[in-house]
Design an enzyme around this catalytic site. Structure first.
Site, short mmCIF file in Angstrom:
data_model
loop_
_atom_site.label_atom_id
_atom_site.label_comp_id
_atom_site.label_asym_id
_atom_site.label_seq_id
_atom_site.Cartn_x
_atom_site.Cartn_y
_atom_site.Cartn_z
N CYS A 118 0.84 -1.20 0.00
CA CYS A 118 0.00 0.00 0.00
C CYS A 118 0.88 1.26 0.00
CB CYS A 118 -1.00 -0.04 1.15
SG CYS A 118 -2.35 1.15 0.94
N HIS A 224 -3.55 -4.72 0.52
CA HIS A 224 -2.99 -5.24 1.78
C HIS A 224 -3.14 -6.75 1.80
CE1 HIS A 224 -2.17 -1.67 4.41
NE2 HIS A 224 -3.00 -1.07 3.56
N GLU A 226 -1.84 -8.87 3.68
CA GLU A 226 -1.88 -9.42 5.05
C GLU A 226 -3.30 -9.41 5.62
OE1 GLU A 226 -0.98 -6.44 4.17
OE2 GLU A 226 -0.90 -5.00 5.83
#
Ligand code: MN
Length: 251
Positions: A118, A224, A226
């Site tokens: 990001c 993102h 994650e």
């Protein structure tokens, strides 16, 4: 048994705030926890990288790491790519830009694999001389919504993966994918030696970049990974494993 890989994480900054109920007037460095857990689940050790001056150089920190992840967070300051902020809420975090650009160039010089997430993806672009849309919705014609504060990481859109790109090698056989989207800045002019790996559908925002230099691993993703647990979305583990394989090979 081999020792676990050491993955440095660039820090977020809480700048001095007299109204904060703890550490009044002090600077705090922090990380978002699911990023740390994502790395830890792969048995690599995430380490928050401090901003140090004087005694220890960034180079000394980088030499103790196997790879570096540039994390998400505040906007890039327009001053970092030669512009004035068009609105004061788009002023970004210039201090963090300086800390991360120094870190980026040291990690690059040391040949450490780099992953940008990001803001980290945007920072790679600006560190290599690229520019940003300060606000994608108002500055890029036809741009769709890439951030919605209410639903946050539930906002998703499709991306087109560039054929024969590094990203297409991470997701073999796929020319599209679904990703989360939590950004209002986006890459405008692309930085030196970066190659676009993916763009959003249908509005063509640059969503992934790769640095085309021999023996370097620098990958940026605008989403993102994650936070992607949705089975419909692009499997975040493919990206982490690809990065960690490069880290293992280079260390
Ligand atoms: Mn997006």
């Amino acid at each position: 048994m081999t020792s676990p890989l050491r993955i440095g994480i660039s820090a977020n900054f809480f700048h001095p705030d007299p109204a904060r109920p703890v550490y009044k007037g002090k600077t705090l460095l922090y990380a978002e926890e699911s990023l740390l857990h994502w790395i830890g689940r792969s048995r690599a050790v995430p380490l928050l990288i401090p901003r140090l001056t004087g005694f220890v150089k960034t180079r000394d920190i980088v030499s103790n790491l196997d790879g570096v992840i540039f994390s998400g967070g505040a906007d890039i300051s327009p001053h970092s790519y030669g512009e004035e902020p068009l609105r004061k809420e788009w002023a970004g975090d210039y201090d963090r830009d300086q800390y991360e650009m120094d870190l980026f160039h040291e990690a690059l010089d040391a040949g450490k694999p780099i992953l940008g997430i990001c803001r980290g993806h945007q920072m790679i672009n600006v560190a290599l001389g690229g520019t940003m849309y300060q606000d994608t919705a108002t500055q890029k014609d036809g741009a769709h919504i890439h951030r919605n504060w209410e639903i946050y990481d539930e906002l998703k859109h499709e991306i087109a993966i560039v054929p024969h790109s590094i990203l297409s090698g991470i997701f073999p056989g796929r020319d599209k994918g679904l990703v989360n989207s939590i950004h209002h800045q986006a890459i405008k002019d692309i930085g030196k030696s970066l190659i676009v790996q993916a763009t959003s559908i249908p509005d063509n925002v640059i969503e992934s970049v790769w640095l085309d230099l021999p023996s370097q691993y620098v990958l940026g993703v605008q989403w993102h990974p994650e936070w992607q647990r949705d089975v419909e979305m692009m499997n975040s583990d493919y990206i982490l494993q690809h990065f960690l394989t490069a880290v293992r090979t280079s260390s």
